[in-house]
Each structure stands twice: as C-alpha cells, then as structure tokens.
Design a protein around this motif. Structure first.
Motif, PDB file in Angstrom:
ATOM      1  N   LEU A  22      57.869 -27.417 -32.548  1.00 47.48           N
ATOM      2  CA  LEU A  22      56.733 -27.593 -31.352  1.00 47.48           C
ATOM      3  C   LEU A  22      57.263 -28.349 -30.331  1.00 47.48           C
ATOM      4  CD1 LEU A  22      53.486 -28.152 -33.578  1.00 47.48           C
ATOM      5  CD2 LEU A  22      54.087 -26.054 -32.179  1.00 47.48           C
ATOM      6  N   ASN A  23      56.954 -28.023 -29.049  1.00 47.85           N
ATOM      7  CA  ASN A  23      57.451 -28.714 -27.999  1.00 47.85           C
ATOM      8  C   ASN A  23      56.143 -29.430 -27.345  1.00 47.85           C
ATOM      9  OD1 ASN A  23      59.407 -29.758 -26.228  1.00 47.85           O
ATOM     10  ND2 ASN A  23      59.303 -27.901 -24.805  1.00 47.85           N
ATOM     11  N   PHE A  24      56.418 -30.518 -26.666  1.00 52.45           N
ATOM     12  CA  PHE A  24      55.206 -31.408 -26.156  1.00 52.45           C
ATOM     13  C   PHE A  24      55.849 -32.073 -24.749  1.00 52.45           C
ATOM     14  CE2 PHE A  24      57.725 -34.857 -28.091  1.00 52.45           C
ATOM     15  CZ  PHE A  24      57.028 -35.986 -27.481  1.00 52.45           C
ATOM     16  N   HIS A  25      54.749 -32.201 -23.945  1.00 52.47           N
ATOM     17  CA  HIS A  25      55.031 -32.906 -22.735  1.00 52.47           C
ATOM     18  C   HIS A  25      54.055 -34.007 -22.380  1.00 52.47           C
ATOM     19  CE1 HIS A  25      56.725 -28.868 -22.237  1.00 52.47           C
ATOM     20  NE2 HIS A  25      57.676 -29.469 -21.623  1.00 52.47           N
ATOM     21  N   LEU A  26      54.547 -35.070 -21.656  1.00 57.23           N
ATOM     22  CA  LEU A  26      53.614 -36.174 -21.598  1.00 57.23           C
ATOM     23  C   LEU A  26      53.667 -36.711 -19.878  1.00 57.23           C
ATOM     24  CD1 LEU A  26      52.096 -38.094 -23.396  1.00 57.23           C
ATOM     25  CD2 LEU A  26      53.851 -39.790 -23.308  1.00 57.23           C
ATOM     26  N   GLY A  27      52.322 -36.791 -19.298  1.00 55.36           N
ATOM     27  CA  GLY A  27      52.417 -37.216 -17.920  1.00 55.36           C
ATOM     28  C   GLY A  27      51.572 -38.582 -17.989  1.00 55.36           C
ATOM     29  N   GLY A  28      52.047 -39.294 -16.847  1.00 56.91           N
ATOM     30  CA  GLY A  28      51.311 -40.522 -17.045  1.00 56.91           C
ATOM     31  C   GLY A  28      51.357 -41.008 -15.302  1.00 56.91           C
ATOM     32  N   ASP A  75      47.219 -35.391 -14.623  1.00 57.45           N
ATOM     33  CA  ASP A  75      47.522 -34.040 -15.168  1.00 57.45           C
ATOM     34  C   ASP A  75      48.667 -33.397 -14.041  1.00 57.45           C
ATOM     35  OD1 ASP A  75      46.348 -31.680 -16.367  1.00 57.45           O
ATOM     36  OD2 ASP A  75      46.369 -30.846 -14.593  1.00 57.45           O
ATOM     37  N   ALA A  76      48.638 -33.947 -12.832  1.00 60.09           N
ATOM     38  CA  ALA A  76      49.836 -33.418 -12.150  1.00 60.09           C
ATOM     39  C   ALA A  76      50.960 -33.768 -12.691  1.00 60.09           C
ATOM     40  CB  ALA A  76      49.486 -34.024 -10.512  1.00 60.09           C
ATOM     41  N   ALA A  77      51.288 -35.082 -13.034  1.00 59.54           N
ATOM     42  CA  ALA A  77      52.309 -35.506 -13.767  1.00 59.54           C
ATOM     43  C   ALA A  77      52.654 -34.768 -15.208  1.00 59.54           C
ATOM     44  CB  ALA A  77      52.471 -37.074 -14.065  1.00 59.54           C
ATOM     45  N   LEU A  78      51.683 -34.368 -15.586  1.00 59.12           N
ATOM     46  CA  LEU A  78      51.772 -33.495 -16.930  1.00 59.12           C
ATOM     47  C   LEU A  78      52.411 -32.162 -16.467  1.00 59.12           C
ATOM     48  CD1 LEU A  78      51.568 -32.953 -20.122  1.00 59.12           C
ATOM     49  CD2 LEU A  78      49.161 -32.222 -19.507  1.00 59.12           C
ATOM     50  N   ARG A  79      51.861 -31.347 -15.420  1.00 58.04           N
ATOM     51  CA  ARG A  79      52.340 -30.093 -14.917  1.00 58.04           C
ATOM     52  C   ARG A  79      53.771 -30.185 -14.459  1.00 58.04           C
ATOM     53  NH1 ARG A  79      48.875 -28.577 -18.022  1.00 58.04           N
ATOM     54  NH2 ARG A  79      46.781 -28.724 -17.418  1.00 58.04           N
TER      55      ARG A  79
END
Length: 662
Positions: free
Chosen positions: A354-360, A378-382
């Motif tokens: 599983l791949n995941f991403h983190l935006g802060g 959410d913009a950082a996550l995108r």
C-alpha cells in the motif's frame, strides 16, 4: 466536646458522686458510733468512780483526789468533777489528750461530737455524799476517725483512678468502630471508598458499620456507573469506533479550538491518505481493510505517545489527520517526517503493498479558519500524491514571514530569557458562574517572551522549550515571577493563580526540590498558588502527581487538571488524585448551545466533579449562549473572551473587576 469525652465526664461524675456519698455516710455513721461509745464510756467511768468513792472513809479528800487522778491519767476523759453535798469540789480538766492535733482543724470544725457529761451520785447506804460528773475526751475519736477517713479516701481515689483507666480503655475499644466510621466518611470526601473489614459485635455499632459500608458501596457503584456512562458517551460522540482515534467531529472541534483559541497558536496540521484503499478493500476483503486501518491507528497512537500534546483523528475511510504544536516551519517539517517515518516502518511499510502520502501545513498566528487550514493541508497532500512513491510534503506559504531560528538560535534565545528574566506574564480571569456580580475565582497564567521586539506566546516557543529540555527551568521561573508579583501587588480577593506545569516538570525531582525551596521563601504567597497539568499527563505520571501534591499541599498549594475531556484516560483518576479543581477543555465548550449530546457530556463531567467535591471550571467561552448553557449545567467558573482578554498585571484585573461592579 467529643462523645467519648462526654461519656468519660458523665461516668467520672457518677463515680465521684457515689464515692463521695459513700464517704459522707461513712463519716456520719462513724461519728454517731464514736459519739455513742464516748458517752457510754463516760457513764461507765462515772458509775465506777462513784462506787469506788462510796467506800472512802469520811470522804477523805486525799483519797478522793487519788481515785480521780487514777481515772483521769488514762487520758480518755476531758473533765472529771466531784461535788460534795457541802459544795466542795474536786475536778480535773484537760484541753487535749494528745501531743499533736488529732485531725486537721477544718475536719474538726465540720465533724462535731455532741458530748453529754455522765453524772452519778456517791451514796453510802441511803445517804448521798456528793455527785460525780465525767465527760469523755474527743481527741482519740477525732484521731481514729481522721485515720479512717484518710484510708477510705485513699481507697476511693485508687478505685476512681482504676475506674477511669478502665473506662478510658473500654470507651477506646467501644469507639473504635465510630472512629473508623468517621475516617470512612472523611475518606469519601477525599475520594477514597473505604470498606470496614472489622465488624463490631455490639449490635448497635454493628448495624451502624454495616449501614456505612453499604452506603460507601452504593456511592462507589453510582460514581463508577456514571463515570463509565460519561466515558461511553465521550467515545461515541468524539471517537472513531474502529480505531479509537478521534472521529472527524472530535478532531475538527479540537483543531478549531486551537486555531480560534484565546492564545496564539503554532503547530503543524497533517493529512494522511492511503492510496487506492477502496480497491484494496474490494480485492482483499473488508476484514483485511479493517486490519490495515487499525494498524495505521496503532502507529499513529505510538507517534502520539512520543508527542503527547498532539492530536490524532480519523476523518473517513483511510484518511487521517494529525496536529502537533511546533515552533517553526523547520520544526513542523521535522514532525511531518517523523510521522512519515513512523508509518513507513510499521503499518504502511513496503511489504503491505500500500502506498500512502502525507501533506502538512505550518499554522501560526492569532486566529485562523478551520476550513482554510484544512484546504492548505489538502493542497500539500495533493502535491505529495503527484509522486508515485510515498511522500511527505509541507505546504509552501506564499506570504513572507519572519526569518526562522535554527535550533542553536532557539536555545540561545531561551537561555537568554531565563538568565535575564525576560519572561512576561498575562492573566486570564475565571469568573464565578452563578451570581449577578462578577466574582473572581481564579487567574490563569499565560507566559510570553520577546523576539526582535515582537511578543511570542507559549504556543509558539514552548515546543522548543520542551525540545531543549528547559521545561522545569521555565516553570520555576514562571512560579517565581508570580510570587514576586503577589508580594508587590497583593490580591484583594482570595482567587487562586493557576500555573500550568509541563509533564517534564512533574516527573523531575530537581524541580520538586526547587519548588519547595521557592514556596518556603514565599510562604504567604504560596496560599494563592494552584498548579495544574493537562489531562493527558495523568496516564504516565499519576504517581508523580500524587507525590507532587503531597509535597505542596502542606504549604497551601492546590493541584488541578486542565484540558479535561480531551484525553483517553478514564475519569476515575479524579477520585484517586488529591485534586482541588478540574478545568473542562475549551473545545468542548465552544458551540455547546448547538449540540445536545455535547451538553449532556458536559453535565455528566460536572456531576462527576461535584460528587467528588471538586470545583469544575470551563474555559475558552466566547458567546453568551455557551455561557448560559454552562451556567445551567451547574459549572462553578467560566473564562474566555466573552468576559475579557488576558491582562498584563494583577492590578489590571482588580481595576477591571471594580469597573464591572460599578
């Protein structure tokens, strides 16, 4: 006067009355017996002397005197007189029979003998030759009677002493259950539910102890039941059932309180999303998907243990949110990478597929909008999701900001603040909830420092204080500054000044020693001091909190809990810790008039606190509707911007109160 003392006095008085009455009867009967004996002796002596004199030829005066002297010399008679028919007399009188006083004068004055002189005629045939009169001496009677009274008084005193000792022991044994019941009742006030194991045999005492034990058990059961109900309500309202983390409502509510709070905020908001989780859920099955969600939650909880003042929640599906206080963008990026590393090496490692991403986003300022903060995160996550591999990216702000400090610069700045005492304080009044006039209950202390002419709140610099392990030094500095201010500006009211301690200070023995030394230096000011810790501190430092309370309470310093309702610790800690008050977190008070379940949760916490004889306070209130709801719920005190902003001095608070009353 205690019941035991009353029993002792009553029984002692009864024994004394009985002994005194017995002694008086003994004296009276003894006096009557001695008096009768003395009068009988005088009569017998007079009769014997008269018979002896009747045989004297021609009543020879020398022979008569010799007979009188023989009887008088025995010492038992006070007066012997012979009166002839011709009027001639021969008499002998003695003032005392003994060389020393036979008894104390007061005794002889109180005890008197009614002595009757015995008279007998001296006859020869039918011819009367004269009369003999004899009176007994009382000295011997007084001596014997005084010795008897002394012996009986000594005996009575011994009996009284032994009776009192035995009575004291008996009452001590009988009143042990009563004392234990008293201790049991006091223990209830101290939130300790004691059950007496030793049941007395006396029926009345046995029934009393059993009734008390039953009442304690009922109270404990009621408290436990209400605490469990409140815990369940908190879980259902603010926590996700599958993971135990905060649900979206709970997280957003906590975050909004931070952003719109009474003090500046400084922290990083992070959004986590597992990629293609819906496809994984369909492919592997719902149970496998739930397992992944729970593993992610466990990893976040492990990360939360390292940063206990952080907030973790599940928004929906495989979307999670995190917030942690930090001092700068660099610190925010460190926390972001730390959370990313925690997940990448545990729940979402490469073996899971599983791949995941983190935006802060780094949030800092006086006020911020929840929607705007979530949009930037959410913009950082995108932006992170544009990469095929797992990635963590911090949102880049367009606006210019003050140059950030490095770790070394932060350390130098904080040390300079401590050395030069450049810490400034502000005071937020806590107002009594009931009553028309504004009555001050407490003052919450907020600390600030200066950097390049700009004031920085604790929310901005405190993460660096803890990172550089200076929390204990700063806490002592705040307490010392408060003590000095109280010495120079004594409060007119009896309000407590509440200082929030860092968990690092609570477990620091050196801090405890410095605190005691400081309190002894300012003993009068210490009575106005209250120390409080955040609720999440209770889980890992309960024993240290008990020890800290034991150290400061003899000096008049009390202990409280802040941010109540936000932690995962059960409310039963309120009965285990020696607390004076609890402060409900502002995130639960905001919008209270719009949420029925939230009002019920607040009311339950207030009832729990009041049943434990605790002061229950609320903070962060800004609108009148929430103030009214809290007041109707029975809360004791309220603070927030609805009443005022923090004041820079104690005198400012006093002036504001006077103006409000007028």
């Amino acid at each position: 006067m205690t019941l035991r003392q009353q029993f002792s006095l009553l029984t002692s008085a009864l024994v004394i009355v009985l002994l005194a009455g017995s002694l008086l009867l003994t004296v009276k009967n003894g006096r009557d017996g001695f008096q009768q004996q003395l009068n009988a002796r005088a009569y017998d002596a007079a009769t014997s002397l008269a018979l002896s004199m009747s045989g004297v030829e021609e009543l020879d005066p020398v022979e008569l005197s010799r007979q009188i002297d023989a009887l008088f010399d025995r010492g038992f008679f006070a007066d012997i007189t012979f009166t002839g028919v011709g009027g001639n007399e021969i008499h002998r009188r003695a003032r005392q029979a003994l060389s020393e006083a036979p008894a104390p004068q007061w005794f002889m004055t109180k005890v008197t003998f009614d002595m009757l002189p015995a008279e007998t005629d001296v006859m020869v045939g039918w011819q009367q030759l004269g009369t003999v009169r004899v009176s007994s001496h009382t000295d011997f009677a007084y001596r014997d009677m005084w010795n008897m009274v002394k012996a009986e008084a000594i005996w009575f005193a011994l009996v009284l002493l032994v009776t009192l000792v035995l009575l004291h022991m008996l009452l001590g044994w009988l009143f042990k259950p009563v004392i234990r019941v008293e201790q049991q009742a006091l223990a209830i006030c101290e939130r300790d539910w004691q059950i007496q194991e030793n049941i007395p045999r006396a029926r009345e005492l046995r029934r009393m102890v059993l009734a008390m034990n039953k009442m304690v058990s009922k109270l404990h059961a009621l408290f436990t039941e209400q605490s469990a109900t409140t815990e369940r309500l908190r879980q259902e309202s603010f926590h996700d059932a599958a993971t135990g983390l905060l649900n979206r409502r709970g997280f957003d509510q906590r975050l909004e309180h931070v952003l719109q709070g009474t003090d500046e905020h400084s922290g990083v908001l992070m959004l986590l999303q597992v990629e293609h989780f819906a496809e994984y859920n369909q492919r592997e099955g719902r149970q496998a998907g739930d397992d992944v969600i729970q593993l992610v939650a466990q990893s976040l909880q492990q990360w939360h243990l390292e940063y206990q003042n952080s907030v973790c929640g599940r928004h929906a599906g495989a979307d999670f949110a995190l917030y942690a206080p930090c001092a700068s963008r660099g610190h925010a990026d460190e926390l972001l990478q730390s959370a990313f590393g925690q997940l990448a090496t545990t729940a979402l490692n490469q073996r899971t597929g599983l791949n995941f991403h983190l935006g802060g986003v780094f949030l800092q300022g006086d006020q911020d909008v929840l929607g705007s903060a979530l949009s930037r995160a959410d913009a950082a996550l995108r932006q992170a999701q544009r990469h095929s591999h797992a990635r963590a990216i911090l949102y880049q702000e367009d606006r210019a900001s003050q140059p950030e400090l490095t770790g070394g610069q932060w350390s130098a700045l904080l040390k300079s603040v401590l050395q030069n005492n450049h810490l400034s304080l502000q005071f937020m009044p806590v107002i009594k909830a009931r009553g028309d006039a504004r009555e001050l209950l407490q003052l919450e202390v907020y600390s600030r420092i200066e950097r390049d002419g700009q004031s920085m709140s604790a929310a901005r610099f405190w993460p660096m204080v803890e990172q550089h392990q200076m929390a204990a030094a700063f806490d002592i500095s705040v307490i010392r500054k408060v003590m000095l201010m109280l010495q120079n500006e004594p409060l007119k009211s009896n309000a407590r000044i509440c200082i929030n301690l860092s968990p690092a200070s609570v477990i620091d023995n050196a801090f405890h020693q410095d605190l005691v030394q400081l309190i002894r230096q300012y003993p009068q000011q210490a009575h106005f001091l209250a120390l409080e810790v955040p609720e999440y501190c209770v889980r890992n430092a309960e024993a240290e909190l008990v020890r800290l309370a034991g150290i400061v309470r003899p000096f008049g310093v009390v202990l409280g809990i802040d941010q109540v309702g936000t932690g995962t610790v059960a409310f039963s800690y309120m009965k285990r810790l020696p607390l004076e008050y609890v402060r409900i977190d502002g995130s639960l008070n905001r919008g209270l008039h719009l949420a029925q379940d939230q009002r019920f949760f607040i009311q339950s916490m207030i009832q729990i606190g009041h049943k434990l004889d605790l002061l229950v306070l609320g903070e962060g209130v800004e609108v009148e509707a929430d103030v009214d709801e809290l007041g109707q719920s029975g809360i004791d005190g309220i603070s927030g911007y609805y009443y005022s902003r923090p004041f820079g001095s104690l005198a400012g608070v006093e002036q504001w109160l006077e103006e409000s009353d007028s």
